[in-house]
Design a protein around this motif. Sequence first.
Motif, PDB file in Angstrom:
ATOM      1  N   ILE A   3       0.859  -1.193   0.000  1.00 43.50           N
ATOM      2  CA  ILE A   3       0.000   0.000   0.000  1.00 43.50           C
ATOM      3  C   ILE A   3       0.887   1.233   0.000  1.00 43.50           C
ATOM      4  N   GLN A   4       0.673   2.093  -0.988  1.00 39.16           N
ATOM      5  CA  GLN A   4       1.474   3.315  -1.079  1.00 39.16           C
ATOM      6  C   GLN A   4       0.771   4.431  -0.330  1.00 39.16           C
ATOM      7  N   LYS A   5       1.535   5.100   0.510  1.00 36.75           N
ATOM      8  CA  LYS A   5       0.992   6.237   1.241  1.00 36.75           C
ATOM      9  C   LYS A   5       1.225   7.507   0.439  1.00 36.75           C
ATOM     10  N   LYS A   6       0.268   8.368   0.490  1.00 39.55           N
ATOM     11  CA  LYS A   6       0.353   9.635  -0.215  1.00 39.55           C
ATOM     12  C   LYS A   6       1.217  10.593   0.600  1.00 39.55           C
ATOM     13  N   LYS A   7       2.162  11.251  -0.052  1.00 34.85           N
ATOM     14  CA  LYS A   7       3.018  12.197   0.644  1.00 34.85           C
ATOM     15  C   LYS A   7       2.227  13.440   1.016  1.00 34.85           C
ATOM     16  N   PHE A   8       2.531  13.964   2.193  1.00 33.62           N
ATOM     17  CA  PHE A   8       1.861  15.166   2.670  1.00 33.62           C
ATOM     18  C   PHE A   8       2.636  16.374   2.178  1.00 33.62           C
ATOM     19  N   ASN A   9       1.964  17.262   1.472  1.00 31.99           N
ATOM     20  CA  ASN A   9       2.579  18.442   0.899  1.00 31.99           C
ATOM     21  C   ASN A   9       2.297  19.644   1.799  1.00 31.99           C
ATOM     22  N   PHE A  10       3.286  20.046   2.597  1.00 31.70           N
ATOM     23  CA  PHE A  10       3.098  21.147   3.540  1.00 31.70           C
ATOM     24  C   PHE A  10       2.855  22.474   2.821  1.00 31.70           C
ATOM     25  N   LYS A  11       3.536  22.699   1.709  1.00 26.27           N
ATOM     26  CA  LYS A  11       3.373  23.958   0.981  1.00 26.27           C
ATOM     27  C   LYS A  11       1.933  24.102   0.478  1.00 26.27           C
ATOM     28  N   ARG A  12       1.400  23.042  -0.093  1.00 27.32           N
ATOM     29  CA  ARG A  12       0.021  23.071  -0.580  1.00 27.32           C
ATOM     30  C   ARG A  12      -0.964  23.222   0.577  1.00 27.32           C
ATOM     31  N   PHE A  13      -0.672  22.530   1.677  1.00 29.42           N
ATOM     32  CA  PHE A  13      -1.526  22.615   2.860  1.00 29.42           C
ATOM     33  C   PHE A  13      -1.616  24.056   3.361  1.00 29.42           C
ATOM     34  N   PHE A  14      -0.467  24.707   3.503  1.00 25.00           N
ATOM     35  CA  PHE A  14      -0.477  26.076   4.000  1.00 25.00           C
ATOM     36  C   PHE A  14      -1.072  27.045   2.996  1.00 25.00           C
ATOM     37  N   ASN A  15      -0.845  26.829   1.704  1.00 24.91           N
ATOM     38  CA  ASN A  15      -1.459  27.698   0.701  1.00 24.91           C
ATOM     39  C   ASN A  15      -2.973  27.561   0.684  1.00 24.91           C
ATOM     40  N   LEU A  16      -3.451  26.347   0.831  1.00 26.50           N
ATOM     41  CA  LEU A  16      -4.888  26.096   0.778  1.00 26.50           C
ATOM     42  C   LEU A  16      -5.596  26.559   2.043  1.00 26.50           C
ATOM     43  N   TYR A  17      -5.052  26.202   3.186  1.00 23.56           N
ATOM     44  CA  TYR A  17      -5.740  26.474   4.440  1.00 23.56           C
ATOM     45  C   TYR A  17      -5.397  27.828   5.037  1.00 23.56           C
ATOM     46  N   LEU A  18      -4.175  28.304   4.852  1.00 20.78           N
ATOM     47  CA  LEU A  18      -3.806  29.613   5.384  1.00 20.78           C
ATOM     48  C   LEU A  18      -4.587  30.726   4.703  1.00 20.78           C
ATOM     49  N   SER A  19      -4.824  30.589   3.409  1.00 21.00           N
ATOM     50  CA  SER A  19      -5.604  31.610   2.711  1.00 21.00           C
ATOM     51  C   SER A  19      -7.035  31.657   3.236  1.00 21.00           C
ATOM     52  N   TYR A 117     -10.139  18.573   5.582  1.00 21.69           N
ATOM     53  CA  TYR A 117      -9.714  19.304   6.766  1.00 21.69           C
ATOM     54  C   TYR A 117      -9.850  20.813   6.615  1.00 21.69           C
ATOM     55  N   VAL A 118     -10.593  21.278   5.641  1.00 19.40           N
ATOM     56  CA  VAL A 118     -10.720  22.710   5.412  1.00 19.40           C
ATOM     57  C   VAL A 118     -11.450  23.399   6.564  1.00 19.40           C
ATOM     58  N   PHE A 119     -12.250  22.650   7.300  1.00 21.20           N
ATOM     59  CA  PHE A 119     -12.967  23.246   8.419  1.00 21.20           C
ATOM     60  C   PHE A 119     -12.019  23.687   9.531  1.00 21.20           C
ATOM     61  N   LEU A 120     -10.804  23.144   9.564  1.00 26.98           N
ATOM     62  CA  LEU A 120      -9.851  23.511  10.613  1.00 26.98           C
ATOM     63  C   LEU A 120      -9.432  24.976  10.535  1.00 26.98           C
ATOM     64  N   SER A 121      -9.367  25.519   9.332  1.00 25.63           N
ATOM     65  CA  SER A 121      -9.013  26.937   9.209  1.00 25.63           C
ATOM     66  C   SER A 121     -10.117  27.814   9.791  1.00 25.63           C
ATOM     67  N   TYR A 122     -11.366  27.429   9.565  1.00 24.56           N
ATOM     68  CA  TYR A 122     -12.473  28.183  10.152  1.00 24.56           C
ATOM     69  C   TYR A 122     -12.582  27.918  11.651  1.00 24.56           C
ATOM     70  N   LEU A 123     -12.243  26.709  12.070  1.00 21.45           N
ATOM     71  CA  LEU A 123     -12.273  26.368  13.488  1.00 21.45           C
ATOM     72  C   LEU A 123     -11.239  27.174  14.271  1.00 21.45           C
ATOM     73  N   ALA A 124     -10.086  27.430  13.666  1.00 21.57           N
ATOM     74  CA  ALA A 124      -9.060  28.242  14.328  1.00 21.57           C
ATOM     75  C   ALA A 124      -9.567  29.665  14.569  1.00 21.57           C
ATOM     76  N   VAL A 125     -10.238  30.250  13.572  1.00 21.24           N
ATOM     77  CA  VAL A 125     -10.810  31.590  13.736  1.00 21.24           C
ATOM     78  C   VAL A 125     -11.904  31.558  14.798  1.00 21.24           C
ATOM     79  N   PHE A 126     -12.709  30.516  14.787  1.00 22.10           N
ATOM     80  CA  PHE A 126     -13.776  30.363  15.786  1.00 22.10           C
ATOM     81  C   PHE A 126     -13.194  30.322  17.198  1.00 22.10           C
ATOM     82  N   VAL A 127     -12.138  29.548  17.399  1.00 28.24           N
ATOM     83  CA  VAL A 127     -11.529  29.423  18.727  1.00 28.24           C
ATOM     84  C   VAL A 127     -10.925  30.751  19.169  1.00 28.24           C
TER      85      VAL A 127
END
Length: 142
Positions: A3-19, A117-127
């Motif tokens: 089973i191949q695991k998908k690599k986690f792309n931190f740059k894409r994560f921060f671009n998608l969720y930080l915005s 996990y896009v709700f986490l960016s809104y959850l951070a603002v909520f908290v």
Amino acid sequence: MEIQKKKFNFKRFFNLYLSRFLISGVVITLIFISIYVPREMNLIAALDGTFYGTVIAGILVFGSIATNMGFFDIIAYNAVRISKRFYGGKKDSAKSDFYGTYDYTKSKEEKRKDMRYVFLSYLAVFVIYLVTTLILYSLYLN
């Protein structure tokens, strides 16, 4: 079979969720300012502004979760069909893309996996706004 695991792309994560975090934070801060500034700019006005910001951030969190679970798929599918009927080039182009709501939902599955996990960016603002509201409320009580 391996089973191949998908690599986690931190740059894409921060671009998608930080915005999303920044945009929702700025919009909710503008709502806070629109409530706080026209009033007397006292503790009660600040408490009202942060409370409304907290409520709107909570609505964003639950709306994001509901959207990712497919709650609004029927509405979105019908909106696509109506828009293709009015603005589409060829006749019955809405029927050629999807054969029903099930096909539309299946076409969105891969995007949902990517955006789960896009709700986490809104959850951070909520908290942030919830903590601010609780601090202001404790100041108001003392």
